[in-house]
Enzyme design. Structure first.
Site, mmCIF file in Angstrom:
data_model
loop_
_atom_site.group_PDB
_atom_site.id
_atom_site.type_symbol
_atom_site.label_atom_id
_atom_site.label_comp_id
_atom_site.label_asym_id
_atom_site.label_seq_id
_atom_site.Cartn_x
_atom_site.Cartn_y
_atom_site.Cartn_z
ATOM 1 N N ARG A 94 6.240 6.592 14.301
ATOM 2 C CA ARG A 94 5.922 6.969 12.923
ATOM 3 C C ARG A 94 5.414 8.403 12.834
ATOM 4 O O ARG A 94 4.642 8.850 13.682
ATOM 5 C CB ARG A 94 4.846 6.045 12.342
ATOM 6 C CG ARG A 94 4.638 6.239 10.846
ATOM 7 C CD ARG A 94 3.450 5.456 10.326
ATOM 8 N NE ARG A 94 2.205 6.195 10.483
ATOM 9 C CZ ARG A 94 1.073 5.898 9.855
ATOM 10 N NH1 ARG A 94 1.032 4.849 9.040
ATOM 11 N NH2 ARG A 94 -0.012 6.605 10.037
ATOM 12 N N HIS B 24 0.835 -1.197 0.000
ATOM 13 C CA HIS B 24 0.000 0.000 0.000
ATOM 14 C C HIS B 24 0.871 1.249 0.000
ATOM 15 O O HIS B 24 2.084 1.188 0.195
ATOM 16 C CB HIS B 24 -0.922 0.027 1.220
ATOM 17 C CG HIS B 24 -0.192 0.175 2.528
ATOM 18 N ND1 HIS B 24 0.524 -0.856 3.116
ATOM 19 C CD2 HIS B 24 -0.049 1.244 3.360
ATOM 20 C CE1 HIS B 24 1.051 -0.444 4.248
ATOM 21 N NE2 HIS B 24 0.727 0.833 4.421
ATOM 22 N N HIS C 29 4.830 0.214 0.019
ATOM 23 C CA HIS C 29 5.596 -0.546 1.007
ATOM 24 C C HIS C 29 4.740 -1.651 1.609
ATOM 25 O O HIS C 29 3.510 -1.619 1.555
ATOM 26 C CB HIS C 29 6.153 0.362 2.119
ATOM 27 C CG HIS C 29 5.111 1.107 2.889
ATOM 28 N ND1 HIS C 29 4.503 2.254 2.418
ATOM 29 C CD2 HIS C 29 4.557 0.870 4.110
ATOM 30 C CE1 HIS C 29 3.639 2.694 3.299
ATOM 31 N NE2 HIS C 29 3.636 1.870 4.335
ATOM 32 N N ASP D 268 0.549 5.116 1.976
ATOM 33 C CA ASP D 268 -0.171 5.593 3.152
ATOM 34 C C ASP D 268 -1.267 6.606 2.832
ATOM 35 O O ASP D 268 -1.067 7.543 2.062
ATOM 36 C CB ASP D 268 0.812 6.229 4.146
ATOM 37 C CG ASP D 268 1.653 5.204 4.873
ATOM 38 O OD1 ASP D 268 1.239 4.029 4.922
ATOM 39 O OD2 ASP D 268 2.722 5.576 5.403
#
Length: 285
Positions: free
Chosen positions: A276, A102, A261, A104
């Protein structure tokens, strides 16, 4: 830090580079920053090994690329006092979530420019992250296929990504007091072109994200699914991919506009903790 101490080592023909000679706990001088910025656009994924940094220092570095995003639905997972920093903590009680290719937050009108992860706790085995170059994926297509995809757009919907198709994400939100169905009930789907031109490099890249995409606009259901199935297999081509094996205190940043990723969930039930941050993209489609 000077350009004499900064070293850029490509990690695969497709994408990825290791940046050494940099201490991100300190302010970057302009010369060093310009070299890092260029490497980001040249390689799409940058790895900074052995960065023992605080959250504030991580934020300072990320903000060189742009404004940091705060996601309302992720606030229960963020660090106190740092709503921009998500705590990705998995163990026997908290299974890994999204285990598929996918990019983000593609269900938003302006998906993030980039994502940054800093590794804090790692499993003894497993937990690698794979990156695929969407530049390479586009350029490997035949001219007729490029022309076809350049004319098409896909519909991305957050309600799909946080719905029953991806129940682990839905359960994770629910355990933290967020009803995904209610939270995203009025979040309208958005359309993104299947081929985007990078605003800095000028290169064309495929743009598709399986958790979010519901269909390709203007095609029949069968036609849409056939093309999407082709694209989902195509982006997995080995020649497009760099596989990162994490070491403690690695900081990795990637460009969401030209990569996909996959965080491999093979380490369960071992513990893994990442911090993150998402960087906002000011550019329009």
């Amino acid at each position: 830090m000077t350009n004499e101490t900064l070293r850029i080592e490509p990690l695969s023909p497709a994408l990825g580079a290791r940046i050494s000679g940099v201490d991100l706990s300190r302010e970057l001088e302009e010369e060093g920053w310009k070299a890092i910025e260029k490497a980001f656009h040249d390689h799409s994924v940058l790895i900074f090994p052995a960065q023992e940094i605080t959250v504030a220092q991580m934020k300072r570095f990320c903000q060189r690329f742009g404004e940091l995003l705060v996601h309302e639905h992720l606030l229960p997972f963020t660090l106190e006092g740092h709503p921009e920093c998500m705590r990705l903590h998995n163990d026997a009680q908290r299974p890994p979530g999204l285990n598929t290719w996918h990019t983000d937050n593609s269900g938003w009108a302006r998906p993030p420019l980039g994502t940054v992860l800093h590794s804090r706790i790692l499993p003894e085995l497993g937990g690698d992250t794979l990156f695929s170059s969407m530049y390479q994926a586009y350029e490997a297509l035949s001219p007729p296929m490029r022309e076809l995809f350049e004319r098409l757009g896909a519909v991305h919907d957050t309600r799909k990504a946080f719905g029953p198709d991806y129940a682990s994400l839905q359960r994770s939100l629910s355990k933290n007091g967020i009803d995904a169905d209610k939270h995203f009930a009025h979040h309208e789907p958005v359309e993104h072109p299947l081929v985007k031109t990078h605003p800095v490099t000028g290169r064309k890249a495929l743009y598709v994200s399986a958790p979010y995409v519901t269909h390709i606009r203007g095609l029949s259901k069968a036609e849409s699914q056939a093309l999407l199935d082709f694209l989902y297999r195509h982006i997995e081509t080995s020649e497009f991919i760099y596989r990162h094996r994490w070491s403690k205190n690695d900081l990795v940043i990637w460009d969401n506009r030209c990569t996909q990723h996959l965080a491999v969930a093979d380490y369960y039930p071992r513990e893994r903790l990442m911090y993150r941050m998402n960087i906002a993209d000011g550019a329009r489609n």
